[in-house]
Scaffold this motif. Structure first.
Motif, PDB file in Angstrom:
ATOM      1  N   LEU A 131      -5.058  15.445  12.863  1.00  0.00           N
ATOM      2  CA  LEU A 131      -5.340  14.308  11.998  1.00  0.00           C
ATOM      3  C   LEU A 131      -6.824  13.978  12.038  1.00  0.00           C
ATOM      4  N   VAL A 132      -7.405  13.686  10.879  1.00  0.00           N
ATOM      5  CA  VAL A 132      -8.809  13.300  10.777  1.00  0.00           C
ATOM      6  C   VAL A 132      -8.919  12.108   9.826  1.00  0.00           C
ATOM      7  N   GLN A 133     -10.020  11.401   9.926  1.00  0.00           N
ATOM      8  CA  GLN A 133     -10.281  10.247   9.068  1.00  0.00           C
ATOM      9  C   GLN A 133     -11.375  10.594   8.070  1.00  0.00           C
ATOM     10  N   LEU A 134     -11.184  10.153   6.830  1.00  0.00           N
ATOM     11  CA  LEU A 134     -12.207  10.335   5.799  1.00  0.00           C
ATOM     12  C   LEU A 134     -12.019   9.274   4.730  1.00  0.00           C
ATOM     13  N   ALA A 135     -13.097   8.590   4.387  1.00  0.00           N
ATOM     14  CA  ALA A 135     -13.089   7.592   3.312  1.00  0.00           C
ATOM     15  C   ALA A 135     -11.985   6.559   3.504  1.00  0.00           C
ATOM     16  N   GLY A 136     -11.756   6.164   4.751  1.00  0.00           N
ATOM     17  CA  GLY A 136     -10.765   5.141   5.041  1.00  0.00           C
ATOM     18  C   GLY A 136      -9.334   5.621   5.012  1.00  0.00           C
ATOM     19  N   LEU A 137      -9.109   6.934   4.911  1.00  0.00           N
ATOM     20  CA  LEU A 137      -7.766   7.492   4.853  1.00  0.00           C
ATOM     21  C   LEU A 137      -7.546   8.460   6.013  1.00  0.00           C
ATOM     22  N   LYS A 138      -6.288   8.596   6.421  1.00  0.00           N
ATOM     23  CA  LYS A 138      -5.937   9.513   7.501  1.00  0.00           C
ATOM     24  C   LYS A 138      -5.354  10.783   6.885  1.00  0.00           C
ATOM     25  N   LEU A 139      -5.979  11.930   7.221  1.00  0.00           N
ATOM     26  CA  LEU A 139      -5.616  13.219   6.652  1.00  0.00           C
ATOM     27  C   LEU A 139      -4.978  14.096   7.714  1.00  0.00           C
ATOM     28  N   GLY A 140      -3.889  14.760   7.360  1.00  0.00           N
ATOM     29  CA  GLY A 140      -3.279  15.759   8.219  1.00  0.00           C
ATOM     30  C   GLY A 140      -3.466  17.132   7.615  1.00  0.00           C
ATOM     31  N   ILE A 141      -3.382  18.170   8.455  1.00  0.00           N
ATOM     32  CA  ILE A 141      -3.581  19.544   7.990  1.00  0.00           C
ATOM     33  C   ILE A 141      -2.401  20.412   8.397  1.00  0.00           C
ATOM     34  N   LEU A 142      -1.901  21.192   7.448  1.00  0.00           N
ATOM     35  CA  LEU A 142      -0.946  22.270   7.686  1.00  0.00           C
ATOM     36  C   LEU A 142      -1.468  23.508   6.961  1.00  0.00           C
ATOM     37  N   ILE A 143      -0.851  24.661   7.206  1.00  0.00           N
ATOM     38  CA  ILE A 143      -1.262  25.880   6.516  1.00  0.00           C
ATOM     39  C   ILE A 143      -0.032  26.562   5.922  1.00  0.00           C
ATOM     40  N   CYS A 144      -0.017  26.714   4.623  1.00  0.00           N
ATOM     41  CA  CYS A 144       0.936  27.519   3.865  1.00  0.00           C
ATOM     42  C   CYS A 144       2.383  27.340   4.315  1.00  0.00           C
ATOM     43  N   TYR A 145       2.964  28.343   4.971  1.00  0.00           N
ATOM     44  CA  TYR A 145       4.383  28.357   5.339  1.00  0.00           C
ATOM     45  C   TYR A 145       4.778  27.119   6.143  1.00  0.00           C
ATOM     46  N   ASP A 146       3.835  26.540   6.883  1.00  0.00           N
ATOM     47  CA  ASP A 146       4.111  25.326   7.664  1.00  0.00           C
ATOM     48  C   ASP A 146       4.743  24.227   6.817  1.00  0.00           C
ATOM     49  N   VAL A 147       4.264  24.066   5.580  1.00  0.00           N
ATOM     50  CA  VAL A 147       4.713  22.947   4.753  1.00  0.00           C
ATOM     51  C   VAL A 147       6.153  23.145   4.276  1.00  0.00           C
TER      52      VAL A 147
END
Length: 259
Positions: A131-147
């Motif tokens: 999880l990372v923060q940008l422009a007041g929002l919390k972003l999560g990251i997955l890759i391809c098949y993960d989702v």
């Protein structure tokens, strides 16, 4: 509000310099259009279909490739997420880096590898919440098949993610079309979050890609989408307030905690 750019990118297998140059041009174009964030596909730096060359090109997260990605981010005042092959000790991971100027990069490692091709090249990571923060929002990251595993998305949503960024290498074909046309919007709706699914364009030496990059909103609608597999720079404005009624009307996460 945050403006996002998604690069449906024609990567060149094995040519990191050319792929970084393409990302650099997209970063310039996105920044000029007011974007805060640029997302590139899975293994964008090496090309997805580079095969065994990926092992030779793999670098640690503090190596020259991510350093150059940081330089691009800094020069254009835009955050970037891009897939790369990460060497970590004796292992190589299918990873994605989030860089934002001088800040320490965040790295997510793919937990669900797809097919014999990926399993021959990479070590799967344990499922994790990046999880990372940008422009007041919390972003999560997955890759391809993960989702495609709802548990991964739900874990990030429960951890507070408001947007999930998914660099991908979705192949052309009926299953790929179904995933792009239906699953991504369902993941957004059932978790009341935004999902950005960013694919490769065209084809490489081993794979033909579906394209069909898209950004889905909490009400299940598409706020940006590519209709084909051509290279394209896609933009979307992320405004949680615009979807407040949907979020209030479908309180899945709140009700889940009551079970």
């Amino acid at each position: 509000m945050m403006r996002m750019a998604a690069l449906q990118m024609q990567a060149i297998c094995g040519d990191v310099d050319a792929n970084l140059a393409r990302i650099e041009q997209a970063a310039k174009d996105a920044a000029e259009a007011g974007a805060d964030l640029l997302v590139a596909p899975e293994l964008a730096l090496t090309g997805y279909g580079a095969g065994e060359a990926i092992i030779a090109l793999a670098e640690p997260a503090n190596g020259s490739q991510i350093s150059r990605l940081r330089d691009i981010s800094r020069a254009n005042a835009i955050a970037i997420v891009a897939g790369f092959a990460e060497r970590h000790g004796d292992h190589v991971h299918n990873s994605a880096a989030f860089v934002c100027g001088d800040a320490q990069p965040a790295v997510y490692r793919k937990s669900h590898l797809y097919g014999d091709y990926e399993r021959a090249l990479f070590t799967a990571a344990k499922p994790a919440s990046c999880l990372v923060q940008l422009a007041g929002l919390k972003l999560g990251i997955l890759i391809c098949y993960d989702v495609e595993f709802p548990e991964n998305v739900r874990r990030l949503a429960l951890a507070g993610a408001q947007i999930i960024l998914v660099p991908t290498a979705l192949p052309a074909g009926p299953s790929g079309e179904f995933i792009a046309a239906h699953m991504i919007q369902v993941r957004a709706f059932e978790n009341q979050i935004f999902v950005a699914y960013v694919n490769h364009a065209g084809s490489d030496e081993r794979f033909t890609f579906a394209g069909l990059s898209r950004i889905a909103a909490p009400d299940g609608s598409l706020i940006a989408a590519c209709s084909n597999a051509d290279e394209h720079l896609l933009f979307a404005d992320i405004d949680r307030h615009a979807f407040a009624a949907s979020i209030d009307g479908n309180p899945y996460l709140k009700d889940l905690t009551r079970i």
